[in-house]
Design a protein around this motif. Sequence first.
Motif, PDB file in Angstrom:
ATOM      1  N   SER B  95      -8.893  14.415 -46.546  1.00 32.44           N
ATOM      2  CA  SER B  95      -9.186  13.793 -45.259  1.00 32.44           C
ATOM      3  C   SER B  95     -10.338  12.808 -45.449  1.00 32.44           C
ATOM      4  O   SER B  95     -11.265  13.063 -46.202  1.00 32.44           O
ATOM      5  CB  SER B  95      -9.567  14.863 -44.237  1.00 32.44           C
ATOM      6  OG  SER B  95     -10.665  15.598 -44.727  1.00 32.44           O
ATOM      7  N   GLY B 152      -9.707  21.162 -42.032  1.00 32.02           N
ATOM      8  CA  GLY B 152      -8.445  21.091 -41.291  1.00 32.02           C
ATOM      9  C   GLY B 152      -8.580  20.193 -40.063  1.00 32.02           C
ATOM     10  O   GLY B 152      -7.674  19.428 -39.737  1.00 32.02           O
ATOM     11  N   GLN B 153      -9.748  20.310 -39.397  1.00 28.33           N
ATOM     12  CA  GLN B 153      -9.984  19.459 -38.221  1.00 28.33           C
ATOM     13  C   GLN B 153     -10.100  17.997 -38.633  1.00 28.33           C
ATOM     14  O   GLN B 153      -9.575  17.103 -37.959  1.00 28.33           O
ATOM     15  CB  GLN B 153     -11.275  19.899 -37.505  1.00 28.33           C
ATOM     16  CG  GLN B 153     -11.109  21.211 -36.750  1.00 28.33           C
ATOM     17  CD  GLN B 153     -12.426  21.716 -36.184  1.00 28.33           C
ATOM     18  OE1 GLN B 153     -13.490  21.480 -36.754  1.00 28.33           O
ATOM     19  NE2 GLN B 153     -12.358  22.423 -35.070  1.00 28.33           N
ATOM     20  N   GLN B 155      -8.647  16.609 -41.097  1.00 34.31           N
ATOM     21  CA  GLN B 155      -7.311  16.086 -41.417  1.00 34.31           C
ATOM     22  C   GLN B 155      -6.538  15.771 -40.130  1.00 34.31           C
ATOM     23  O   GLN B 155      -5.859  14.759 -40.022  1.00 34.31           O
ATOM     24  CB  GLN B 155      -6.547  17.082 -42.311  1.00 34.31           C
ATOM     25  CG  GLN B 155      -5.306  16.546 -42.981  1.00 34.31           C
ATOM     26  CD  GLN B 155      -5.561  15.368 -43.921  1.00 34.31           C
ATOM     27  OE1 GLN B 155      -6.107  14.350 -43.530  1.00 34.31           O
ATOM     28  NE2 GLN B 155      -5.149  15.510 -45.165  1.00 34.31           N
ATOM     29  N   ARG B 156      -6.673  16.647 -39.120  1.00 35.54           N
ATOM     30  CA  ARG B 156      -6.001  16.369 -37.839  1.00 35.54           C
ATOM     31  C   ARG B 156      -6.625  15.149 -37.154  1.00 35.54           C
ATOM     32  O   ARG B 156      -5.951  14.400 -36.457  1.00 35.54           O
ATOM     33  CB  ARG B 156      -6.022  17.605 -36.929  1.00 35.54           C
ATOM     34  CG  ARG B 156      -4.870  18.568 -37.257  1.00 35.54           C
ATOM     35  CD  ARG B 156      -4.888  19.806 -36.408  1.00 35.54           C
ATOM     36  NE  ARG B 156      -5.948  20.701 -36.833  1.00 35.54           N
ATOM     37  CZ  ARG B 156      -6.648  21.488 -36.010  1.00 35.54           C
ATOM     38  NH1 ARG B 156      -6.389  21.482 -34.722  1.00 35.54           N
ATOM     39  NH2 ARG B 156      -7.593  22.270 -36.482  1.00 35.54           N
ATOM     40  N   CYS B 176      -1.886  18.606 -46.926  1.00 33.40           N
ATOM     41  CA  CYS B 176      -2.455  19.950 -46.785  1.00 33.40           C
ATOM     42  C   CYS B 176      -2.997  20.503 -48.096  1.00 33.40           C
ATOM     43  O   CYS B 176      -3.420  21.652 -48.147  1.00 33.40           O
ATOM     44  CB  CYS B 176      -1.395  20.920 -46.248  1.00 33.40           C
ATOM     45  SG  CYS B 176      -0.736  20.422 -44.672  1.00 33.40           S
ATOM     46  N   LEU B 179      -6.346  22.094 -47.953  1.00 31.31           N
ATOM     47  CA  LEU B 179      -6.620  22.940 -46.775  1.00 31.31           C
ATOM     48  C   LEU B 179      -6.262  24.402 -47.033  1.00 31.31           C
ATOM     49  O   LEU B 179      -5.406  24.706 -47.864  1.00 31.31           O
ATOM     50  CB  LEU B 179      -5.809  22.434 -45.579  1.00 31.31           C
ATOM     51  CG  LEU B 179      -6.044  20.978 -45.165  1.00 31.31           C
ATOM     52  CD1 LEU B 179      -5.184  20.639 -43.972  1.00 31.31           C
ATOM     53  CD2 LEU B 179      -7.512  20.737 -44.867  1.00 31.31           C
ATOM     54  N   ASP B 180      -6.895  25.289 -46.273  1.00 30.98           N
ATOM     55  CA  ASP B 180      -6.559  26.717 -46.394  1.00 30.98           C
ATOM     56  C   ASP B 180      -5.270  26.998 -45.604  1.00 30.98           C
ATOM     57  O   ASP B 180      -4.783  26.137 -44.867  1.00 30.98           O
ATOM     58  CB  ASP B 180      -7.744  27.587 -45.933  1.00 30.98           C
ATOM     59  CG  ASP B 180      -8.010  27.489 -44.439  1.00 30.98           C
ATOM     60  OD1 ASP B 180      -7.062  27.174 -43.681  1.00 30.98           O
ATOM     61  OD2 ASP B 180      -9.154  27.707 -44.019  1.00 30.98           O
ATOM     62  N   ALA B 183      -5.282  26.310 -41.727  1.00 30.90           N
ATOM     63  CA  ALA B 183      -5.318  24.882 -41.390  1.00 30.90           C
ATOM     64  C   ALA B 183      -3.986  24.225 -41.763  1.00 30.90           C
ATOM     65  O   ALA B 183      -3.480  23.362 -41.038  1.00 30.90           O
ATOM     66  CB  ALA B 183      -6.468  24.212 -42.125  1.00 30.90           C
ATOM     67  N   THR B 184      -3.395  24.679 -42.885  1.00 29.64           N
ATOM     68  CA  THR B 184      -2.097  24.157 -43.313  1.00 29.64           C
ATOM     69  C   THR B 184      -1.037  24.455 -42.249  1.00 29.64           C
ATOM     70  O   THR B 184      -0.244  23.586 -41.879  1.00 29.64           O
ATOM     71  CB  THR B 184      -1.683  24.798 -44.655  1.00 29.64           C
ATOM     72  OG1 THR B 184      -2.662  24.439 -45.628  1.00 29.64           O
ATOM     73  CG2 THR B 184      -0.317  24.320 -45.108  1.00 29.64           C
ATOM     74  N   LYS B 186      -1.433  24.856 -39.120  1.00 29.61           N
ATOM     75  CA  LYS B 186      -1.636  23.998 -37.945  1.00 29.61           C
ATOM     76  C   LYS B 186      -1.054  22.607 -38.174  1.00 29.61           C
ATOM     77  O   LYS B 186      -0.422  22.028 -37.288  1.00 29.61           O
ATOM     78  CB  LYS B 186      -3.129  23.886 -37.617  1.00 29.61           C
ATOM     79  CG  LYS B 186      -3.643  25.102 -36.879  1.00 29.61           C
ATOM     80  CD  LYS B 186      -5.049  24.882 -36.370  1.00 29.61           C
ATOM     81  CE  LYS B 186      -5.549  26.165 -35.703  1.00 29.61           C
ATOM     82  NZ  LYS B 186      -6.992  26.195 -35.597  1.00 29.61           N
ATOM     83  N   ILE B 187      -1.288  22.068 -39.361  1.00 29.47           N
ATOM     84  CA  ILE B 187      -0.758  20.731 -39.666  1.00 29.47           C
ATOM     85  C   ILE B 187       0.781  20.773 -39.669  1.00 29.47           C
ATOM     86  O   ILE B 187       1.442  19.873 -39.144  1.00 29.47           O
ATOM     87  CB  ILE B 187      -1.269  20.218 -41.038  1.00 29.47           C
ATOM     88  CG1 ILE B 187      -2.792  20.168 -41.067  1.00 29.47           C
ATOM     89  CG2 ILE B 187      -0.637  18.871 -41.392  1.00 29.47           C
ATOM     90  CD1 ILE B 187      -3.447  18.917 -40.566  1.00 29.47           C
TER      91      ILE B 187
END
Lengths: 220, 252
Positions: B95, B152-153, B155-156, B176, B179-180, B183-184, B186-187
Amino acid sequence: MELHFDQELTQAKDQLLRMASLAEQAVTTAIQGLVQRDDVAAKRVLDGDNQLDLLQKEIDEQCVALIALRQPKARDLRFIIVTMKIAAELERIGDQAVNIANRARLLNREPQLKPFVDIPRMFELTRDMVRTVLDAFVYGKLDVAKQVIPHDGEVDNLEVQLHRELTSFMLEDPQTITRSMNLIGVSHSLERIGDHAVNIAEEVVYLYEGRDIRHETKNA
Amino acid sequence: MDKPIIQITDANFWYGAKQALFDVNVSIMPHQTTAFIGPSGCGKSTLLRCLNRMNDLILGTRVTGRIAFNDHDVNAPDVDVIELRKQIGMVFQKSNPFPKSVFDNVAYGLRIQGMTDKTELETRVVKSLKKAALWEEVKDRLHESALMMSGGQQQRLCIARAIAVEPEIILMDEPCSALDPTATAKIEELIQDLEKDYTIIIVTHNMQQAARCSDYTAFFYLGRLIEFDATNKIFTNPTNKQTEDYVTGRFG
Protein backbone atom coordinates in the motif's frame (compact mmCIF):
# COMPACT_ATOMS: atom_id res chain seq x y z
CA MET A 1 8.83 -36.22 -5.95
CA GLU A 2 5.83 -37.54 -4.07
CA LEU A 3 4.14 -34.88 -1.97
CA HIS A 4 2.88 -35.58 1.55
CA PHE A 5 -0.51 -34.77 0.13
CA ASP A 6 -0.11 -37.56 -2.45
CA GLN A 7 0.63 -39.98 0.38
CA GLU A 8 -2.55 -38.91 2.13
CA LEU A 9 -4.55 -39.44 -1.06
CA THR A 10 -2.99 -42.89 -1.43
CA GLN A 11 -3.98 -43.73 2.15
CA ALA A 12 -7.60 -42.80 1.39
CA LYS A 13 -7.49 -44.92 -1.75
CA ASP A 14 -6.05 -47.90 0.17
CA GLN A 15 -8.83 -47.63 2.75
CA LEU A 16 -11.40 -47.58 -0.03
CA LEU A 17 -9.90 -50.72 -1.58
CA ARG A 18 -10.01 -52.41 1.81
CA MET A 19 -13.68 -51.53 1.96
CA ALA A 20 -14.21 -52.90 -1.53
CA SER A 21 -12.60 -56.19 -0.65
CA LEU A 22 -14.72 -56.49 2.52
CA ALA A 23 -17.91 -55.66 0.61
CA GLU A 24 -17.17 -58.27 -2.05
CA GLN A 25 -16.34 -60.82 0.64
CA ALA A 26 -19.63 -60.05 2.40
CA VAL A 27 -21.74 -60.63 -0.72
CA THR A 28 -19.82 -63.81 -1.60
CA THR A 29 -20.28 -65.19 1.92
CA ALA A 30 -23.99 -64.26 1.95
CA ILE A 31 -24.55 -66.11 -1.35
CA GLN A 32 -22.59 -69.06 0.03
CA GLY A 33 -24.90 -69.02 3.06
CA LEU A 34 -27.87 -69.23 0.70
CA VAL A 35 -26.68 -71.64 -1.98
CA GLN A 36 -24.83 -74.01 0.37
CA ARG A 37 -27.48 -73.55 3.08
CA ASP A 38 -24.72 -72.50 5.44
CA ASP A 39 -26.12 -70.62 8.46
CA VAL A 40 -22.67 -70.06 9.93
CA ALA A 41 -21.60 -68.18 6.80
CA ALA A 42 -24.78 -66.09 6.84
CA LYS A 43 -24.21 -65.21 10.48
CA ARG A 44 -20.62 -64.16 9.64
CA VAL A 45 -21.98 -61.57 7.21
CA LEU A 46 -24.27 -60.07 9.84
CA ASP A 47 -21.43 -59.85 12.34
CA GLY A 48 -18.99 -58.32 9.86
CA ASP A 49 -21.12 -55.45 8.54
CA ASN A 50 -20.04 -53.18 11.36
CA GLN A 51 -16.52 -53.13 9.91
CA LEU A 52 -17.75 -51.66 6.62
CA ASP A 53 -19.73 -48.99 8.46
CA LEU A 54 -16.68 -47.99 10.50
CA LEU A 55 -14.45 -47.88 7.42
CA GLN A 56 -16.91 -45.63 5.63
CA LYS A 57 -16.87 -43.23 8.56
CA GLU A 58 -13.07 -43.29 8.63
CA ILE A 59 -12.85 -42.55 4.91
CA ASP A 60 -15.34 -39.69 5.20
CA GLU A 61 -13.41 -38.26 8.10
CA GLN A 62 -10.13 -38.49 6.18
CA CYS A 63 -11.67 -36.85 3.12
CA VAL A 64 -13.28 -34.01 5.06
CA ALA A 65 -9.91 -33.33 6.72
CA LEU A 66 -8.17 -33.31 3.33
CA ILE A 67 -10.68 -30.79 1.99
CA ALA A 68 -10.36 -28.56 5.05
CA LEU A 69 -6.60 -28.72 5.42
CA ARG A 70 -5.33 -29.08 1.86
CA GLN A 71 -7.89 -27.13 -0.18
CA PRO A 72 -7.67 -29.67 -3.02
CA LYS A 73 -8.23 -28.58 -6.59
CA ALA A 74 -9.02 -30.11 -9.96
CA ARG A 75 -8.24 -33.84 -10.11
CA ASP A 76 -7.38 -33.99 -6.39
CA LEU A 77 -10.73 -32.43 -5.51
CA ARG A 78 -12.58 -34.80 -7.81
CA PHE A 79 -10.66 -37.76 -6.37
CA ILE A 80 -11.68 -36.90 -2.81
CA ILE A 81 -15.33 -36.31 -3.68
CA VAL A 82 -15.44 -39.53 -5.71
CA THR A 83 -13.76 -41.51 -2.93
CA MET A 84 -16.48 -40.44 -0.49
CA LYS A 85 -19.22 -41.33 -2.94
CA ILE A 86 -17.74 -44.74 -3.78
CA ALA A 87 -17.38 -45.45 -0.05
CA ALA A 88 -21.13 -44.81 0.30
CA GLU A 89 -21.88 -47.20 -2.59
CA LEU A 90 -19.68 -49.90 -1.02
CA GLU A 91 -21.36 -49.47 2.34
CA ARG A 92 -24.73 -50.02 0.63
CA ILE A 93 -23.39 -53.11 -1.11
CA GLY A 94 -22.52 -54.33 2.39
CA ASP A 95 -26.12 -53.63 3.48
CA GLN A 96 -27.40 -55.71 0.54
CA ALA A 97 -25.12 -58.55 1.67
CA VAL A 98 -26.79 -58.33 5.09
CA ASN A 99 -30.25 -58.47 3.45
CA ILE A 100 -29.22 -61.56 1.48
CA ALA A 101 -27.78 -63.20 4.61
CA ASN A 102 -31.01 -62.56 6.53
CA ARG A 103 -33.09 -64.05 3.70
CA ALA A 104 -30.69 -67.01 3.57
CA ARG A 105 -31.21 -67.75 7.27
CA LEU A 106 -35.00 -67.75 6.77
CA LEU A 107 -34.78 -69.89 3.63
CA ASN A 108 -32.42 -72.38 5.27
CA ARG A 109 -35.13 -73.29 7.80
CA GLU A 110 -37.32 -74.71 5.07
CA PRO A 111 -36.79 -77.23 2.28
CA GLN A 112 -35.12 -75.80 -0.84
CA LEU A 113 -37.76 -74.52 -3.26
CA LYS A 114 -35.82 -74.97 -6.50
CA PRO A 115 -32.25 -75.42 -7.70
CA PHE A 116 -30.24 -72.21 -7.67
CA VAL A 117 -29.57 -71.13 -11.27
CA ASP A 118 -30.42 -67.47 -11.80
CA ILE A 119 -29.26 -66.22 -8.41
CA PRO A 120 -25.67 -67.55 -8.73
CA ARG A 121 -25.60 -66.10 -12.26
CA MET A 122 -26.78 -62.69 -11.00
CA PHE A 123 -24.22 -62.90 -8.23
CA GLU A 124 -21.35 -63.61 -10.64
CA LEU A 125 -22.41 -60.83 -12.97
CA THR A 126 -22.66 -58.20 -10.21
CA ARG A 127 -19.44 -59.39 -8.55
CA ASP A 128 -17.59 -58.98 -11.85
CA MET A 129 -19.17 -55.56 -12.39
CA VAL A 130 -18.02 -54.30 -8.98
CA ARG A 131 -14.54 -55.77 -9.42
CA THR A 132 -14.16 -54.27 -12.86
CA VAL A 133 -15.24 -50.75 -11.89
CA LEU A 134 -12.90 -50.73 -8.92
CA ASP A 135 -10.08 -51.87 -11.16
CA ALA A 136 -11.00 -49.03 -13.51
CA PHE A 137 -10.97 -46.63 -10.54
CA VAL A 138 -7.49 -47.69 -9.46
CA TYR A 139 -5.87 -47.81 -12.88
CA GLY A 140 -7.82 -45.04 -14.62
CA LYS A 141 -9.30 -47.40 -17.21
CA LEU A 142 -12.13 -45.22 -18.39
CA ASP A 143 -13.30 -47.45 -21.24
CA VAL A 144 -13.50 -50.41 -18.91
CA ALA A 145 -15.62 -48.40 -16.47
CA LYS A 146 -18.01 -47.38 -19.24
CA GLN A 147 -18.30 -50.96 -20.53
CA VAL A 148 -19.65 -52.08 -17.17
CA ILE A 149 -22.75 -49.91 -17.43
CA PRO A 150 -24.65 -51.97 -20.07
CA HIS A 151 -24.13 -55.18 -18.02
CA ASP A 152 -26.68 -53.84 -15.58
CA GLY A 153 -29.34 -54.67 -18.17
CA GLU A 154 -28.41 -58.37 -18.04
CA VAL A 155 -28.80 -58.35 -14.26
CA ASP A 156 -32.17 -56.64 -14.54
CA ASN A 157 -33.33 -59.21 -17.13
CA LEU A 158 -32.36 -62.09 -14.86
CA GLU A 159 -34.31 -60.52 -12.02
CA VAL A 160 -37.42 -60.18 -14.20
CA GLN A 161 -37.04 -63.76 -15.35
CA LEU A 162 -36.76 -65.04 -11.79
CA HIS A 163 -39.78 -63.01 -10.68
CA ARG A 164 -41.84 -64.54 -13.44
CA GLU A 165 -40.82 -68.06 -12.47
CA LEU A 166 -41.44 -67.49 -8.76
CA THR A 167 -44.82 -65.90 -9.48
CA SER A 168 -45.87 -69.08 -11.25
CA PHE A 169 -44.72 -71.12 -8.22
CA MET A 170 -46.81 -68.96 -5.90
CA LEU A 171 -49.87 -69.19 -8.13
CA GLU A 172 -49.60 -72.96 -8.18
CA ASP A 173 -48.94 -73.52 -4.49
CA PRO A 174 -49.48 -70.92 -1.74
CA GLN A 175 -47.09 -72.99 0.44
CA THR A 176 -44.25 -71.54 -1.62
CA ILE A 177 -45.14 -67.88 -1.06
CA THR A 178 -42.81 -67.19 1.87
CA ARG A 179 -39.83 -68.86 0.22
CA SER A 180 -40.60 -67.21 -3.13
CA MET A 181 -40.83 -63.78 -1.52
CA ASN A 182 -37.49 -64.34 0.19
CA LEU A 183 -35.87 -65.38 -3.08
CA ILE A 184 -37.35 -62.31 -4.77
CA GLY A 185 -35.78 -60.28 -1.97
CA VAL A 186 -32.39 -61.84 -2.67
CA SER A 187 -32.66 -61.19 -6.40
CA HIS A 188 -33.66 -57.60 -5.70
CA SER A 189 -30.59 -57.14 -3.48
CA LEU A 190 -28.36 -58.45 -6.28
CA GLU A 191 -30.06 -56.13 -8.75
CA ARG A 192 -29.33 -53.22 -6.41
CA ILE A 193 -25.66 -54.26 -6.23
CA GLY A 194 -25.59 -53.99 -10.04
CA ASP A 195 -26.97 -50.45 -9.70
CA HIS A 196 -24.25 -49.59 -7.18
CA ALA A 197 -21.62 -50.84 -9.64
CA VAL A 198 -23.10 -48.56 -12.31
CA ASN A 199 -23.01 -45.62 -9.88
CA ILE A 200 -19.35 -46.32 -9.16
CA ALA A 201 -18.62 -46.50 -12.92
CA GLU A 202 -20.21 -43.06 -13.35
CA GLU A 203 -18.05 -41.67 -10.55
CA VAL A 204 -14.94 -43.12 -12.22
CA VAL A 205 -15.83 -41.27 -15.42
CA TYR A 206 -16.28 -38.05 -13.42
CA LEU A 207 -12.93 -38.60 -11.72
CA TYR A 208 -10.92 -39.06 -14.89
CA GLU A 209 -12.88 -36.99 -17.40
CA GLY A 210 -14.51 -34.38 -15.17
CA ARG A 211 -17.78 -35.18 -16.93
CA ASP A 212 -20.99 -36.03 -15.11
CA ILE A 213 -22.70 -38.85 -17.04
CA ARG A 214 -25.28 -39.74 -14.40
CA HIS A 215 -28.85 -40.17 -15.62
CA GLU A 216 -27.74 -39.80 -19.23
CA THR A 217 -28.92 -43.20 -20.41
CA LYS A 218 -32.21 -42.87 -18.54
CA ASN A 219 -32.84 -39.42 -20.01
CA ALA A 220 -31.65 -40.25 -23.51
CA MET B 1 -23.40 -11.65 -24.04
CA ASP B 2 -21.51 -8.46 -23.16
CA LYS B 3 -18.69 -7.22 -25.33
CA PRO B 4 -15.25 -7.58 -23.80
CA ILE B 5 -14.04 -4.38 -22.14
CA ILE B 6 -10.46 -5.36 -22.88
CA GLN B 7 -9.43 -7.40 -25.86
CA ILE B 8 -5.81 -8.49 -26.00
CA THR B 9 -4.73 -9.81 -29.38
CA ASP B 10 -1.34 -11.40 -30.11
CA ALA B 11 0.42 -9.37 -27.44
CA ASN B 12 4.22 -9.73 -27.20
CA PHE B 13 6.37 -7.83 -24.77
CA TRP B 14 10.10 -7.33 -24.29
CA TYR B 15 12.26 -5.95 -21.49
CA GLY B 16 15.20 -4.94 -23.68
CA ALA B 17 16.22 -8.14 -25.50
CA LYS B 18 14.32 -10.42 -23.16
CA GLN B 19 10.89 -11.38 -24.31
CA ALA B 20 8.44 -11.59 -21.39
CA LEU B 21 5.11 -12.21 -23.17
CA PHE B 22 4.45 -14.42 -26.19
CA ASP B 23 1.35 -14.11 -28.37
CA VAL B 24 -1.12 -13.55 -25.57
CA ASN B 25 -4.82 -13.46 -26.48
CA VAL B 26 -7.41 -12.75 -23.78
CA SER B 27 -10.80 -11.09 -23.57
CA ILE B 28 -11.72 -9.43 -20.28
CA MET B 29 -15.44 -9.16 -19.65
CA PRO B 30 -16.95 -6.10 -17.98
CA HIS B 31 -18.17 -6.30 -14.38
CA GLN B 32 -16.33 -9.54 -13.81
CA THR B 33 -13.24 -10.25 -11.78
CA THR B 34 -10.45 -11.89 -13.71
CA ALA B 35 -7.45 -13.39 -11.92
CA PHE B 36 -4.03 -13.81 -13.51
CA ILE B 37 -2.16 -16.67 -11.89
CA GLY B 38 1.12 -18.46 -12.52
CA PRO B 39 4.58 -18.96 -11.03
CA SER B 40 7.00 -16.05 -10.58
CA GLY B 41 8.27 -14.68 -13.85
CA CYS B 42 5.35 -16.05 -15.86
CA GLY B 43 4.41 -12.60 -17.18
CA LYS B 44 1.18 -12.05 -15.25
CA SER B 45 2.26 -8.71 -13.71
CA THR B 46 3.84 -7.63 -16.99
CA LEU B 47 0.57 -8.16 -18.82
CA LEU B 48 -1.37 -6.36 -16.08
CA ARG B 49 0.96 -3.38 -16.40
CA CYS B 50 0.54 -3.36 -20.18
CA LEU B 51 -3.16 -2.64 -19.76
CA ASN B 52 -2.69 0.91 -18.44
CA ARG B 53 0.81 1.34 -19.90
CA MET B 54 2.62 1.27 -16.58
CA ASN B 55 5.50 -0.41 -18.41
CA ASP B 56 6.11 2.87 -20.25
CA LEU B 57 7.93 3.92 -17.10
CA ILE B 58 10.55 1.20 -17.61
CA LEU B 59 13.31 2.01 -20.05
CA GLY B 60 13.82 -0.26 -23.06
CA THR B 61 10.47 -2.02 -23.05
CA ARG B 62 8.60 -2.79 -26.21
CA VAL B 63 5.14 -4.15 -26.95
CA THR B 64 3.55 -5.54 -30.12
CA GLY B 65 0.07 -6.77 -30.87
CA ARG B 66 -3.10 -5.00 -29.89
CA ILE B 67 -4.47 -4.24 -26.46
CA ALA B 68 -7.88 -2.68 -26.96
CA PHE B 69 -9.79 -0.97 -24.14
CA ASN B 70 -13.37 -0.37 -25.26
CA ASP B 71 -12.25 -1.07 -28.83
CA HIS B 72 -9.49 1.52 -28.73
CA ASP B 73 -5.81 0.49 -28.84
CA VAL B 74 -4.18 1.67 -25.60
CA ASN B 75 -0.85 1.95 -27.41
CA ALA B 76 -2.20 4.17 -30.22
CA PRO B 77 -0.33 7.48 -30.60
CA ASP B 78 -3.42 9.59 -29.80
CA VAL B 79 -3.95 8.01 -26.38
CA ASP B 80 -3.59 10.33 -23.39
CA VAL B 81 -1.86 8.08 -20.87
CA ILE B 82 -3.03 10.11 -17.88
CA GLU B 83 -6.63 9.77 -19.08
CA LEU B 84 -6.06 6.05 -19.70
CA ARG B 85 -4.77 5.52 -16.16
CA LYS B 86 -7.76 7.41 -14.81
CA GLN B 87 -10.03 4.94 -16.53
CA ILE B 88 -7.86 1.96 -15.65
CA GLY B 89 -6.79 2.50 -12.04
CA MET B 90 -4.26 0.45 -10.17
CA VAL B 91 -3.63 -0.86 -6.67
CA PHE B 92 -0.18 -2.21 -5.84
CA GLN B 93 1.30 -4.95 -3.71
CA LYS B 94 2.51 -2.59 -1.04
CA SER B 95 0.00 0.00 0.00
CA ASN B 96 1.36 3.43 -0.90
CA PRO B 97 -0.73 6.17 0.67
CA PHE B 98 0.65 9.67 0.35
CA PRO B 99 1.95 11.23 3.58
CA LYS B 100 -1.22 13.25 3.79
CA SER B 101 -4.54 12.98 5.58
CA VAL B 102 -7.05 10.26 4.80
CA PHE B 103 -9.26 12.84 3.11
CA ASP B 104 -6.47 14.36 1.02
CA ASN B 105 -5.36 10.92 -0.18
CA VAL B 106 -8.76 10.16 -1.62
CA ALA B 107 -9.26 13.72 -2.91
CA TYR B 108 -5.82 13.75 -4.57
CA GLY B 109 -6.81 12.51 -8.02
CA LEU B 110 -9.95 14.62 -8.04
CA ARG B 111 -8.01 17.79 -7.27
CA ILE B 112 -5.52 16.98 -10.03
CA GLN B 113 -8.49 16.74 -12.35
CA GLY B 114 -9.39 20.26 -11.32
CA MET B 115 -12.21 19.62 -8.89
CA THR B 116 -12.21 22.45 -6.39
CA ASP B 117 -15.77 22.62 -5.09
CA LYS B 118 -15.53 21.60 -1.43
CA THR B 119 -18.96 19.98 -1.21
CA GLU B 120 -18.44 18.05 -4.39
CA LEU B 121 -15.03 16.87 -3.19
CA GLU B 122 -16.48 15.81 0.15
CA THR B 123 -19.31 13.88 -1.47
CA ARG B 124 -16.92 12.01 -3.72
CA VAL B 125 -14.46 11.24 -0.91
CA VAL B 126 -17.20 9.90 1.36
CA LYS B 127 -18.70 7.85 -1.46
CA SER B 128 -15.31 6.36 -2.31
CA LEU B 129 -14.50 5.54 1.29
CA LYS B 130 -17.88 3.85 1.65
CA LYS B 131 -17.38 1.84 -1.52
CA ALA B 132 -13.96 0.79 -0.24
CA ALA B 133 -15.59 -0.43 3.02
CA LEU B 134 -13.45 1.97 5.01
CA TRP B 135 -15.89 4.73 5.94
CA GLU B 136 -17.02 3.30 9.28
CA GLU B 137 -13.41 2.97 10.43
CA VAL B 138 -12.18 6.42 9.39
CA LYS B 139 -15.19 8.75 9.47
CA ASP B 140 -14.00 10.33 12.74
CA ARG B 141 -10.40 10.79 11.63
CA LEU B 142 -10.56 11.96 8.06
CA HIS B 143 -7.96 14.60 8.75
CA GLU B 144 -5.45 12.38 10.50
CA SER B 145 -2.43 11.14 8.61
CA ALA B 146 -3.07 8.09 6.44
CA LEU B 147 0.25 6.68 7.62
CA MET B 148 -1.28 6.08 11.07
CA MET B 149 -3.62 3.46 9.66
CA SER B 150 -3.08 -0.33 9.70
CA GLY B 151 -1.72 -2.05 6.58
CA GLY B 152 -5.13 -3.40 5.63
CA GLN B 153 -6.74 0.02 6.07
CA GLN B 154 -3.99 1.64 4.01
CA GLN B 155 -4.62 -0.82 1.22
CA ARG B 156 -8.38 -0.11 1.29
CA LEU B 157 -7.50 3.59 1.28
CA CYS B 158 -5.51 3.03 -1.92
CA ILE B 159 -8.58 1.30 -3.38
CA ALA B 160 -10.72 4.29 -2.31
CA ARG B 161 -8.18 6.60 -3.95
CA ALA B 162 -8.33 4.54 -7.14
CA ILE B 163 -12.12 4.53 -7.30
CA ALA B 164 -12.50 8.24 -6.43
CA VAL B 165 -11.73 9.17 -10.03
CA GLU B 166 -14.38 6.69 -11.19
CA PRO B 167 -12.35 4.30 -13.31
CA GLU B 168 -13.94 1.55 -15.36
CA ILE B 169 -11.28 -0.99 -14.51
CA ILE B 170 -9.24 -1.56 -11.38
CA LEU B 171 -5.98 -3.46 -11.74
CA MET B 172 -4.70 -5.09 -8.56
CA ASP B 173 -1.16 -6.39 -8.39
CA GLU B 174 -0.86 -8.78 -5.43
CA PRO B 175 -3.03 -6.47 -3.30
CA CYS B 176 -3.02 -8.74 -0.24
CA SER B 177 0.46 -10.20 -0.17
CA ALA B 178 1.56 -7.84 2.60
CA LEU B 179 -1.62 -8.26 4.67
CA ASP B 180 -2.68 -10.61 7.45
CA PRO B 181 -5.57 -13.06 6.90
CA THR B 182 -8.23 -10.78 8.43
CA ALA B 183 -7.23 -7.79 6.32
CA THR B 184 -6.97 -10.10 3.29
CA ALA B 185 -10.51 -11.37 3.88
CA LYS B 186 -11.78 -7.77 3.96
CA ILE B 187 -10.10 -6.93 0.66
CA GLU B 188 -11.48 -10.10 -0.92
CA GLU B 189 -14.99 -9.24 0.22
CA LEU B 190 -14.48 -5.77 -1.16
CA ILE B 191 -13.36 -7.13 -4.53
CA GLN B 192 -16.60 -9.07 -4.79
CA ASP B 193 -18.63 -5.97 -3.81
CA LEU B 194 -16.83 -3.73 -6.29
CA GLU B 195 -17.53 -6.06 -9.18
CA LYS B 196 -20.98 -4.58 -9.78
CA ASP B 197 -19.49 -1.14 -10.49
CA TYR B 198 -16.08 -1.98 -11.90
CA THR B 199 -14.17 -4.56 -13.86
CA ILE B 200 -11.39 -6.01 -11.74
CA ILE B 201 -8.23 -7.74 -12.82
CA ILE B 202 -6.13 -9.18 -10.05
CA VAL B 203 -2.67 -10.70 -10.15
CA THR B 204 -2.15 -13.10 -7.31
CA HIS B 205 0.27 -15.75 -6.10
CA ASN B 206 -2.42 -17.02 -3.82
CA MET B 207 -4.48 -19.56 -5.71
CA GLN B 208 -7.08 -19.73 -2.97
CA GLN B 209 -7.59 -16.04 -3.46
CA ALA B 210 -8.08 -16.44 -7.20
CA ALA B 211 -10.52 -19.28 -6.52
CA ARG B 212 -12.43 -17.32 -3.91
CA CYS B 213 -12.91 -13.99 -5.57
CA SER B 214 -12.59 -14.25 -9.36
CA ASP B 215 -15.06 -15.22 -12.07
CA TYR B 216 -12.42 -15.96 -14.69
CA THR B 217 -8.87 -17.19 -14.29
CA ALA B 218 -5.96 -16.97 -16.69
CA PHE B 219 -2.98 -19.24 -16.05
CA PHE B 220 0.38 -18.07 -17.41
CA TYR B 221 3.63 -19.92 -17.69
CA LEU B 222 6.93 -18.64 -19.10
CA GLY B 223 5.26 -15.68 -20.74
CA ARG B 224 2.52 -17.65 -22.42
CA LEU B 225 -1.16 -17.87 -21.61
CA ILE B 226 -1.69 -21.57 -20.99
CA GLU B 227 -5.38 -21.61 -20.14
CA PHE B 228 -8.17 -19.10 -19.70
CA ASP B 229 -11.58 -20.15 -18.49
CA ALA B 230 -14.26 -19.71 -15.85
CA THR B 231 -12.61 -19.95 -12.43
CA ASN B 232 -14.88 -22.80 -11.46
CA LYS B 233 -13.68 -24.80 -14.46
CA ILE B 234 -9.99 -24.01 -13.88
CA PHE B 235 -10.16 -25.21 -10.28
CA THR B 236 -12.36 -28.28 -10.75
CA ASN B 237 -11.54 -29.58 -14.20
CA PRO B 238 -8.86 -27.67 -16.10
CA THR B 239 -8.28 -28.67 -19.70
CA ASN B 240 -4.53 -28.30 -19.74
CA LYS B 241 -2.19 -30.64 -17.84
CA GLN B 242 0.16 -27.77 -16.89
CA THR B 243 -2.75 -25.85 -15.38
CA GLU B 244 -3.83 -28.95 -13.47
CA ASP B 245 -0.30 -29.48 -12.13
CA TYR B 246 -0.06 -25.84 -11.08
CA VAL B 247 -3.42 -25.55 -9.35
CA THR B 248 -2.90 -28.86 -7.53
CA GLY B 249 0.49 -27.64 -6.28
CA ARG B 250 2.56 -30.17 -8.19
CA PHE B 251 4.59 -27.65 -10.13
CA GLY B 252 5.41 -23.98 -10.14
